[in-house]
Design a protein around this motif. Sequence first.
Motif, PDB file in Angstrom:
ATOM      1  N   LEU A 291       0.819  -1.208   0.000  1.00 51.60           N
ATOM      2  CA  LEU A 291       0.000   0.000   0.000  1.00 51.60           C
ATOM      3  C   LEU A 291       0.857   1.264   0.000  1.00 51.60           C
ATOM      4  O   LEU A 291       0.370   2.350  -0.321  1.00 51.60           O
ATOM      5  CB  LEU A 291      -0.937   0.006   1.204  1.00 51.60           C
ATOM      6  N   GLU A 292       2.126   1.137   0.342  1.00 56.85           N
ATOM      7  CA  GLU A 292       3.039   2.270   0.230  1.00 56.85           C
ATOM      8  C   GLU A 292       3.485   2.483  -1.216  1.00 56.85           C
ATOM      9  O   GLU A 292       4.061   3.525  -1.544  1.00 56.85           O
ATOM     10  CB  GLU A 292       4.257   2.053   1.128  1.00 56.85           C
ATOM     11  N   ILE A 293       3.199   1.496  -2.084  1.00 55.46           N
ATOM     12  CA  ILE A 293       3.608   1.566  -3.490  1.00 55.46           C
ATOM     13  C   ILE A 293       2.445   1.954  -4.380  1.00 55.46           C
ATOM     14  O   ILE A 293       2.585   2.772  -5.293  1.00 55.46           O
ATOM     15  CB  ILE A 293       4.199   0.212  -3.927  1.00 55.46           C
ATOM     16  N   VAL A 294       1.276   1.344  -4.133  1.00 55.95           N
ATOM     17  CA  VAL A 294       0.066   1.615  -4.924  1.00 55.95           C
ATOM     18  C   VAL A 294      -1.119   1.739  -3.969  1.00 55.95           C
ATOM     19  O   VAL A 294      -1.103   1.168  -2.872  1.00 55.95           O
ATOM     20  CB  VAL A 294      -0.216   0.497  -5.962  1.00 55.95           C
ATOM     21  N   PRO A 295      -2.183   2.436  -4.369  1.00 49.06           N
ATOM     22  CA  PRO A 295      -3.337   2.588  -3.480  1.00 49.06           C
ATOM     23  C   PRO A 295      -4.283   1.399  -3.462  1.00 49.06           C
ATOM     24  O   PRO A 295      -5.134   1.309  -2.572  1.00 49.06           O
ATOM     25  CB  PRO A 295      -4.051   3.828  -4.032  1.00 49.06           C
ATOM     26  N   THR A 296      -4.160   0.500  -4.449  1.00 52.70           N
ATOM     27  CA  THR A 296      -5.056  -0.664  -4.509  1.00 52.70           C
ATOM     28  C   THR A 296      -4.252  -1.939  -4.326  1.00 52.70           C
ATOM     29  O   THR A 296      -3.431  -2.300  -5.183  1.00 52.70           O
ATOM     30  CB  THR A 296      -5.805  -0.712  -5.857  1.00 52.70           C
ATOM     31  N   VAL A 297      -4.475  -2.607  -3.211  1.00 55.16           N
ATOM     32  CA  VAL A 297      -3.816  -3.884  -2.917  1.00 55.16           C
ATOM     33  C   VAL A 297      -4.896  -4.924  -2.639  1.00 55.16           C
ATOM     34  O   VAL A 297      -5.727  -4.755  -1.741  1.00 55.16           O
ATOM     35  CB  VAL A 297      -2.844  -3.771  -1.731  1.00 55.16           C
ATOM     36  N   ILE A 298      -4.856  -5.981  -3.410  1.00 56.81           N
ATOM     37  CA  ILE A 298      -5.898  -7.012  -3.394  1.00 56.81           C
ATOM     38  C   ILE A 298      -5.355  -8.282  -2.757  1.00 56.81           C
ATOM     39  O   ILE A 298      -4.201  -8.657  -2.975  1.00 56.81           O
ATOM     40  CB  ILE A 298      -6.361  -7.283  -4.840  1.00 56.81           C
ATOM     41  N   MET A 299      -6.196  -8.948  -1.981  1.00 60.77           N
ATOM     42  CA  MET A 299      -5.832 -10.249  -1.420  1.00 60.77           C
ATOM     43  C   MET A 299      -6.420 -11.350  -2.273  1.00 60.77           C
ATOM     44  O   MET A 299      -7.638 -11.423  -2.465  1.00 60.77           O
ATOM     45  CB  MET A 299      -6.372 -10.378   0.012  1.00 60.77           C
ATOM     46  N   ASP A 300      -5.572 -12.188  -2.822  1.00 61.70           N
ATOM     47  CA  ASP A 300      -6.026 -13.357  -3.567  1.00 61.70           C
ATOM     48  C   ASP A 300      -6.316 -14.455  -2.547  1.00 61.70           C
ATOM     49  O   ASP A 300      -5.412 -15.170  -2.094  1.00 61.70           O
ATOM     50  CB  ASP A 300      -4.955 -13.799  -4.560  1.00 61.70           C
ATOM     51  N   CYS A 301      -7.574 -14.569  -2.189  1.00 63.05           N
ATOM     52  CA  CYS A 301      -7.962 -15.419  -1.073  1.00 63.05           C
ATOM     53  C   CYS A 301      -8.013 -16.906  -1.428  1.00 63.05           C
ATOM     54  O   CYS A 301      -8.026 -17.753  -0.523  1.00 63.05           O
ATOM     55  CB  CYS A 301      -9.331 -14.980  -0.553  1.00 63.05           C
ATOM     56  N   THR A 302      -8.048 -17.224  -2.718  1.00 62.38           N
ATOM     57  CA  THR A 302      -8.127 -18.631  -3.110  1.00 62.38           C
ATOM     58  C   THR A 302      -6.759 -19.207  -3.492  1.00 62.38           C
ATOM     59  O   THR A 302      -6.416 -20.306  -3.065  1.00 62.38           O
ATOM     60  CB  THR A 302      -9.131 -18.827  -4.253  1.00 62.38           C
ATOM     61  N   HIS A 303      -5.953 -18.468  -4.257  1.00 65.79           N
ATOM     62  CA  HIS A 303      -4.626 -19.002  -4.583  1.00 65.79           C
ATOM     63  C   HIS A 303      -3.728 -19.075  -3.348  1.00 65.79           C
ATOM     64  O   HIS A 303      -2.769 -19.854  -3.318  1.00 65.79           O
ATOM     65  CB  HIS A 303      -3.966 -18.154  -5.669  1.00 65.79           C
ATOM     66  N   SER A 304      -4.026 -18.273  -2.344  1.00 71.17           N
ATOM     67  CA  SER A 304      -3.193 -18.277  -1.140  1.00 71.17           C
ATOM     68  C   SER A 304      -3.386 -19.529  -0.289  1.00 71.17           C
ATOM     69  O   SER A 304      -2.605 -19.783   0.625  1.00 71.17           O
ATOM     70  CB  SER A 304      -3.460 -17.032  -0.305  1.00 71.17           C
ATOM     71  N   VAL A 305      -4.421 -20.326  -0.584  1.00 69.47           N
ATOM     72  CA  VAL A 305      -4.614 -21.578   0.155  1.00 69.47           C
ATOM     73  C   VAL A 305      -4.160 -22.792  -0.660  1.00 69.47           C
ATOM     74  O   VAL A 305      -4.462 -23.934  -0.311  1.00 69.47           O
ATOM     75  CB  VAL A 305      -6.085 -21.754   0.609  1.00 69.47           C
ATOM     76  N   GLN A 306      -3.423 -22.535  -1.738  1.00 70.69           N
ATOM     77  CA  GLN A 306      -2.921 -23.626  -2.576  1.00 70.69           C
ATOM     78  C   GLN A 306      -1.848 -24.457  -1.877  1.00 70.69           C
ATOM     79  O   GLN A 306      -1.175 -23.991  -0.954  1.00 70.69           O
ATOM     80  CB  GLN A 306      -2.286 -23.062  -3.856  1.00 70.69           C
ATOM     81  N   ARG A 307      -1.689 -25.660  -2.383  1.00 69.63           N
ATOM     82  CA  ARG A 307      -0.491 -26.456  -2.152  1.00 69.63           C
ATOM     83  C   ARG A 307       0.061 -26.766  -3.545  1.00 69.63           C
ATOM     84  O   ARG A 307      -0.309 -27.775  -4.160  1.00 69.63           O
ATOM     85  CB  ARG A 307      -0.808 -27.727  -1.366  1.00 69.63           C
ATOM     86  N   PRO A 308       0.921 -25.881  -4.064  1.00 73.46           N
ATOM     87  CA  PRO A 308       1.322 -25.938  -5.475  1.00 73.46           C
ATOM     88  C   PRO A 308       1.967 -27.268  -5.864  1.00 73.46           C
ATOM     89  O   PRO A 308       2.929 -27.720  -5.232  1.00 73.46           O
ATOM     90  CB  PRO A 308       2.324 -24.790  -5.602  1.00 73.46           C
ATOM     91  N   GLY A 309       1.419 -27.876  -6.898  1.00 76.81           N
ATOM     92  CA  GLY A 309       1.977 -29.112  -7.432  1.00 76.81           C
ATOM     93  C   GLY A 309       1.979 -30.272  -6.466  1.00 76.81           C
ATOM     94  O   GLY A 309       2.660 -31.269  -6.685  1.00 76.81           O
ATOM     95  N   GLY A 310       1.232 -30.153  -5.383  1.00 72.51           N
ATOM     96  CA  GLY A 310       1.330 -31.135  -4.313  1.00 72.51           C
ATOM     97  C   GLY A 310       0.262 -32.202  -4.318  1.00 72.51           C
ATOM     98  O   GLY A 310      -0.009 -32.810  -3.284  1.00 72.51           O
ATOM     99  N   ASN A 311      -0.334 -32.477  -5.491  1.00 70.92           N
ATOM    100  CA  ASN A 311      -1.428 -33.439  -5.526  1.00 70.92           C
ATOM    101  C   ASN A 311      -1.321 -34.319  -6.770  1.00 70.92           C
ATOM    102  O   ASN A 311      -2.197 -34.340  -7.614  1.00 70.92           O
ATOM    103  CB  ASN A 311      -2.770 -32.693  -5.500  1.00 70.92           C
ATOM    104  N   ASN A 312      -0.203 -35.026  -6.877  1.00 67.03           N
ATOM    105  CA  ASN A 312       0.007 -35.968  -7.979  1.00 67.03           C
ATOM    106  C   ASN A 312      -0.172 -35.324  -9.359  1.00 67.03           C
ATOM    107  O   ASN A 312      -1.009 -35.751 -10.157  1.00 67.03           O
ATOM    108  CB  ASN A 312      -0.939 -37.169  -7.844  1.00 67.03           C
ATOM    109  N   GLY A 313       0.614 -34.281  -9.607  1.00 70.51           N
ATOM    110  CA  GLY A 313       0.554 -33.610 -10.900  1.00 70.51           C
ATOM    111  C   GLY A 313      -0.474 -32.514 -10.980  1.00 70.51           C
ATOM    112  O   GLY A 313      -0.665 -31.910 -12.030  1.00 70.51           O
TER     113      GLY A 313
END
Length: 258
Positions: A178-200
């Motif tokens: 927020l010190e860089i831009v006035p609009t900061v968004i929370m990606d609420c779904t990708h933040s709960v990922q376990r990347p690549g962690g489910n057999n491909g």
Amino acid sequence: MQGKMNNKTTIIAGPCVIESAELLDTVARKLVEINAKLGTDIIFKASFDKANRTSIHSFRGPGMERGLQMLADIRERFGLRILTDIHESCQAQAVGEVCDVIQIPAFLCRQTDLLIAAAKTGRTVNIKKAQFLSGQDMRYPVEKARDAGAKEVWLTERGNMLGYNNLVVDFRNIPDMLEIVPTVIMDCTHSVQRPGGNNGKTGGDRRFVPQMALAAKAFGATGYFFEVHPDPDKGLSDAANMLELDKLEALVEKLTKD
């Protein structure tokens, strides 16, 4: 007594990938309904090509030409603003003719030519913070976009890698950005990922999506990103992370109350 609604909050929602015209219609109708009830202006999101899937056998979407036609149809029929992501600089111009917001994927947020091409469209550029960068590091992608003429730049938090196949969210990144831009968004779904962690495939745990959103609100987030689906477990991309469509309205109402 109900709290006052904050209609300045940026909400982005839609399926991870374009699976069918029927899916886009179902989600768009729900977003229009929520907007009418809550006075919000939810931006419709869907990807025409998931170019960064874990496996080469994973579903990617209909491709740019067909996908943009489908997104343009949603915009025309439902009056929703549209967001989609690009993976190559040659895609920017065509996407900018259809979409209101061009999103830069987290893995690609340092790709100079991609940022420049998106900026030159004149559309809003939403840059997702890489899983390997801090919030403070995002001043450099923003500088690239602004120097190329971007009129409006947003930043999106989506977690950092914690060892292999896991993410952790450092919510201090939100005030830092927020010190860089006035609009900061929370990606609420990708933040709960376990990347690549489910057999491909990428795994995850959607039950934590509301908590991610509410924690981000406490840290000053000005917007929220949700991938939603009427039946997430049948989704063709990010199935484990997408929020059930019928749970979106209550969560949006909670987030947009002052």
